[in-house]
Scaffold this active site. Structure first.
Site, PDB file in Angstrom:
ATOM      1  N   CYS A  21      54.304  39.263  39.011  1.00 22.11           N
ATOM      2  CA  CYS A  21      53.598  38.303  39.850  1.00 22.11           C
ATOM      3  C   CYS A  21      52.303  37.877  39.153  1.00 22.11           C
ATOM      4  O   CYS A  21      51.484  38.716  38.761  1.00 22.11           O
ATOM      5  CB  CYS A  21      53.279  38.924  41.205  1.00 22.11           C
ATOM      6  SG  CYS A  21      52.249  37.875  42.247  1.00 22.11           S
ATOM      7  N   HIS A  22      52.131  36.569  39.005  1.00 16.84           N
ATOM      8  CA  HIS A  22      50.987  36.033  38.260  1.00 16.84           C
ATOM      9  C   HIS A  22      49.662  36.290  38.968  1.00 16.84           C
ATOM     10  O   HIS A  22      48.607  36.323  38.329  1.00 16.84           O
ATOM     11  CB  HIS A  22      51.187  34.529  38.054  1.00 16.84           C
ATOM     12  CG  HIS A  22      50.495  33.971  36.854  1.00 16.84           C
ATOM     13  ND1 HIS A  22      49.368  34.558  36.296  1.00 16.84           N
ATOM     14  CD2 HIS A  22      50.752  32.868  36.101  1.00 16.84           C
ATOM     15  CE1 HIS A  22      48.970  33.828  35.253  1.00 16.84           C
ATOM     16  NE2 HIS A  22      49.789  32.815  35.114  1.00 16.84           N
ATOM     17  N   ASN A  23      49.671  36.492  40.285  1.00 23.50           N
ATOM     18  CA  ASN A  23      48.412  36.778  40.989  1.00 23.50           C
ATOM     19  C   ASN A  23      47.794  38.097  40.555  1.00 23.50           C
ATOM     20  O   ASN A  23      46.587  38.310  40.719  1.00 23.50           O
ATOM     21  CB  ASN A  23      48.628  36.822  42.501  1.00 23.50           C
ATOM     22  CG  ASN A  23      49.039  35.494  43.084  1.00 23.50           C
ATOM     23  OD1 ASN A  23      50.197  35.310  43.413  1.00 23.50           O
ATOM     24  ND2 ASN A  23      48.119  34.559  43.187  1.00 23.50           N
TER      25      ASN A  23
ATOM     26  N   ASN B  69      43.561  38.168  36.162  1.00 25.13           N
ATOM     27  CA  ASN B  69      43.516  36.823  35.606  1.00 25.13           C
ATOM     28  C   ASN B  69      42.103  36.508  35.140  1.00 25.13           C
ATOM     29  O   ASN B  69      41.163  36.479  35.932  1.00 25.13           O
ATOM     30  CB  ASN B  69      43.972  35.802  36.654  1.00 25.13           C
ATOM     31  CG  ASN B  69      45.460  35.854  36.883  1.00 25.13           C
ATOM     32  OD1 ASN B  69      46.233  35.299  36.122  1.00 25.13           O
ATOM     33  ND2 ASN B  69      45.875  36.550  37.946  1.00 25.13           N
TER      34      ASN B  69
END
Length: 450
Positions: free
Chosen positions: A162-164, A309
């Site tokens: 999951c990119h979050n 991120n």
């Protein structure tokens, strides 16, 4: 290109090897971007140093055990995302519910994937866990790992996350942790750090200030007609010869200062724009992702091991006629100027915008080249000891933005030279024009430097 169907085992849930904290973790304003609500995949390919050692089942057990141990250090990854009231913000419930591991077998040999081993990977969807809707991330496992064994004894590891929770650098850091532990290390080489509060806005958002600081014009992010055509992917290698040709064509001042990323990005942007045959008076842009881990001089700095991120987007814009009709120098200067805009002030303004739940970059996808550089992420650190890494990188599969984002990786060409590999996805006819453009520009620059 070789075709095959992978025979997958039933998905297994892997939980942390030991008890981990039960708590709620806050995400940063960067993590919480709605555009990051998706899963992205990296694939690494390995060749056993001694065929059959360890046995496939034993190798799978080693990797599963390493994954379970890695989740002790990266315990939020074993949790689940939950939406806060209002739906704009996510948090991580550290529930230790675990991640998904799938073992698969494919009747194909590693050498059939080609040399060097670069995207597009044949039957790439067969190498990746089936996760359902790629943009549904709430209450689902945050990590899926598929190990696909080939009949030659080689195998692939496809990490879908999951990119979050992570950016590309964080995903590579977590994969390195799994590799460290599977190689037999007692602890990972880099210990993880959460510290998401360092990327949370401390002020009211100011969209106007951001737009003044970043000179790109915003436009709605919609799926343009070109995206509805069938896309093809090819990877282009930039080795010492190609880099030297690009560099020698520049004025002495710029030739000394331009980075490899700036040279490649300028050349690819220019050729890609010409290949898409935009009107001369249209405006196009290059969107590139800059890693704040090393370039943001804040106090305190992002700590070593930060895996959230920390990538910020900057943009260079140009009119098509001037970009394609002018010298490479013009494109290199535009890329360089956009890179140096990522200052402390810029990052603060971006955080302010994100805190209000706004997009800080909206571009028309058919007029944007999206690039990020992970070529210095340390491929040599991915060695398993009992198996050597022979290639890998972004999957160029799944969501349309993933397919359009060119993640630069390092590899070796047929001569054994270190190269930067640049995967590109375009409609088929545009791809033919792009390849011709790139070849023609390289030859023209080589002649002009004589």
């Amino acid at each position: 290109m070789v075709t095959f169907t992978a025979c997958r085992s039933r998905p297994e849930v892997v939980v942390p090897a030991r008890a981990t904290p039960q708590e709620v973790k806050q995400l940063s304003d960067v993590d919480n971007q709605r555009d990051l609500r998706l899963y992205v995949t990296f694939i690494e390919f390995y060749r056993r140093r001694v065929v059959g050692v360890p046995e496939p089942s034993t190798a799978s057990s080693i990797i599963k055990a390493a994954l379970a141990e890695a989740l002790v250090y990266y315990y939020p990854v074993a949790g689940r995302l939950r939406e806060l009231p209002g739906g704009d913000k996510l948090v991580v419930d550290c529930t230790a519910e675990g991640v998904v591991f799938v073992e698969a077998h494919a009747d194909v040999r590693l050498e059939e994937f080609g040399t060097p081993l670069v995207p597009p990977y044949p039957c790439v969807d067969e190498l990746i866990c089936q996760v359902g809707d790629l943009r549904a991330v709430v209450a689902k496992p945050l990590l899926y790992l598929q190990k696909t064994e080939f009949k030659c004894g080689g195998f692939a590891l496809a990490l879908t996350m999951c990119h979050n929770i992570v950016d590309a650098f964080g995903k590579i850091q977590l994969l390195k942790c799994i590799i460290d532990l599977a190689r037999g290390q007692a602890v990972p080489s880099v210990l993880p750090s959460w510290e998401r509060h360092l990327l949370v806005s401390s002020a009211e958002a100011a969209s106007e200030s951001y737009q003044a600081h970043n000179n790109a014009k915003s436009s709605p992010a919609e799926t343009p007609p070109m995206m509805l055509e069938e896309m093809v992917t090819r990877t282009f290698l930039f080795g010492p010869k190609e880099i030297a040709t690009l560099r020698v064509s520049l004025p002495a001042r710029l030739a000394r200062s331009a980075t490899v990323f700036e040279l490649i990005t300028a050349a690819v942007w220019r050729c890609r724009t010409a290949a898409l045959e935009h009107a001369p008076d249209e405006r196009v842009c290059v969107v590139f992702l800059t890693n704040a881990r090393g370039s943001w001089k804040r106090d305190p700095p992002l700590p070593p091991g930060f895996y959230g991120n920390a990538v910020f987007t900057t943009i260079a814009e140009a009119v098509v006629g001037k970009l394609c009709g002018g010298p490479l120098t013009y494109a290199v200067e535009l890329v360089h100027e956009a890179k140096i805009r990522m200052t402390d002030e810029y990052v603060r303004l971006v955080l302010d915008v994100l805190a209000r739940g706004e997009r800080y970059v909206n571009v028309a996808l058919d007029k944007a080249f999206i690039a990020t550089d992970v070529s210095r992420s340390g491929n040599h650190l991915m060695d398993l000891g009992w198996a050597e890494r022979v290639g890998g990188g972004g999957s160029m599969a799944g969501d349309i933005v993933n397919r359009l984002t060119s993640a630069y990786m390092s590899c070796k060409n047929a001569k054994g030279e270190e190269c930067v590999m640049v995967p590109i996805s375009l409609p088929e006819l545009a791809m033919e024009r792009f390849a011709s453009q790139l070849t023609a520009v390289t030859k023209e620059l080589a002649r002009s430097s004589l």
